[in-house]
Design an enzyme around this catalytic site. Sequence first.
Site, short mmCIF file in Angstrom:
data_model
loop_
_atom_site.label_atom_id
_atom_site.label_comp_id
_atom_site.label_asym_id
_atom_site.label_seq_id
_atom_site.Cartn_x
_atom_site.Cartn_y
_atom_site.Cartn_z
N HIS A 160 98.75 71.11 95.95
CA HIS A 160 98.54 70.93 97.39
C HIS A 160 97.36 71.77 97.84
CE1 HIS A 160 102.87 70.71 96.41
NE2 HIS A 160 102.81 69.61 97.12
N HIS B 127 100.37 62.59 95.68
CA HIS B 127 100.22 62.91 94.25
C HIS B 127 100.25 61.64 93.40
CE1 HIS B 127 100.87 66.97 95.57
NE2 HIS B 127 102.09 66.71 95.98
#
Lengths: 330, 330
Positions: free
Chosen positions: A218, A56
Amino acid sequence: MKMLINVPETVVPDALRGFAAVHTDLTVDVERRVIVRRGAPYDGQVGLVSGGGSGHEPLHGGFVGRGMLTAACPGEVFTSPVPDQMVRAAAAVDSGAGVLFIVKNYTGDVLNFDMAAELAEDEGVQVAKVLVNDDVAVTDSLYTAGRRGTGATLFVEKLAGAAADEGAPLDRVAAIAHQVNEVSRSFGVALSACSTPSKGGPTFDLPEGELELGVGIHGEPGRERRAMMTSGEIADVAVDAVVEDLRPDAPVLLLVNGMGATPLLELYGFAAEVHRVLAARKVAVARTLVGNYVTSLDMAGASVTICQADEELLRLWDAPVSTPALRWGC
Amino acid sequence: MKMLINVPETVVPDALRGFAAVHTDLTVDVERRVIVRRGAPYDGQVGLVSGGGSGHEPLHGGFVGRGMLTAACPGEVFTSPVPDQMVRAAAAVDSGAGVLFIVKNYTGDVLNFDMAAELAEDEGVQVAKVLVNDDVAVTDSLYTAGRRGTGATLFVEKLAGAAADEGAPLDRVAAIAHQVNEVSRSFGVALSACSTPSKGGPTFDLPEGELELGVGIHGEPGRERRAMMTSGEIADVAVDAVVEDLRPDAPVLLLVNGMGATPLLELYGFAAEVHRVLAARKVAVARTLVGNYVTSLDMAGASVTICQADEELLRLWDAPVSTPALRWGC
């Protein structure tokens, strides 16, 4: 799927070696996977610790520095860090004023930060926690009970970090973090799946000609799949979702966030559409940030986060920050 | 190929509308496609103007602000801006101290900036030009006679911009820009092709399992295609290419640049490998920048740029800069 890596097994430590070589104003423990602001602990200052699965970036390591996080704990890709990392980070940043754990709402992160808080308190560190759960797309999801934590994490880390930098005590820093989470909402859209190094290819299947509305960071399923939409139509859906849920009555901080592979040229065009829809909904925008800040590896797509800002939050937003990924005023 | 756009025809003006909404400290003429630092011209300061095809963001618009560019002229995607944009930009930023045109070496840009320089001089603006041609991969290419201009553009804009910010006269600012180009070298690698909005799909064919060594920032052919390599092997090739060509005898500024779609997690791992190879070649690194700065839309891949820095260039690098994409010290 081609990746700029050596082998999947060393992606995270390889990145940490690079991070250490580049950001010499941070202390990077590559082996134990803890990134700490150099000079920590700072006398009388609350320490801010966050962390989560890698993939991320720049979240969270890129937000370590003055006016934001004091330490970050990167896990394996899309996998929670372990309590030992968090306990080490807490010990490294505690000046005696206590530590705030900033936790995105994914089951693994929640459990591990909970355990770490107990262990750190056993070692005499006062710990407060804030759970970030801003994603309005779905309730309960793969990896998550309740709402997922996404873009608001940046606002929580920046605004609570500014308060800590000013010397606010732990209860005040934690209260600001909770407030920011309460007044923030996010909604994400995927145009393509992301590929993890371990899988070596897309983690889900998103057919040509379709997009996923409300996707998680995700690649978790969102609200629905639809035939491909224009930037303006996507902005309509994303902004409506966050505004309907928050119903802001003050100007907002706005994050127009890229998921990773969407060109900045497209993100700015999308930002124009987001501004258009917010104006139509009579929501004033106080500040806007456009770029890749809370990403999903190589996913194409974007997310919109709004944070309703009173005078105090606006002041904290404008306060000096000096981190690899966010820097102004110093 | 799915894109976060409305229609291909409005991608550039849509992005400029977003840029205008977000960066309220810049003056963005969406219709005429000129981005100017607010408050320009600055008394006694040389104005710096650059521009080029869109699709390489944040280059150039993201580099307008204190200590870097005074104005930028975005063209259509991968297409030179027109002389009229550059003439307007020059007129907007000239305080009487003259204007430096920073031109990447692509035939269209060179011709249009040449014509603009003549027109601006007819209007009484003193113009100097620097041609950026740092890409060592190939000589002569699609769009280019001689070497292509890529990552060194960032160094030219930052270092000449710092000199202008300090009040250096035009001949000095131009001399620094020429020096920076002379001591900079780049080499790029593509793992995937980029897709332009007008084409709606990949602009070239790069088979699964192969990469392109020495690719250009529009996907122009490089030196060769090879079976996929590791991050470390790619760093060996890229660093050898730039070091062999420059043979630096002083510390370098290093840019590890993402082409657009490569995750930051991978870029940092690649940066570690680049540092390893430079150390093995006895090249000291004074400063490193890692991120997406000179991109090729959604291309996966990276480039390496080194710039040999004497004390003066190092001082100019560290000088304050405040732009959308690069900010420190102010």
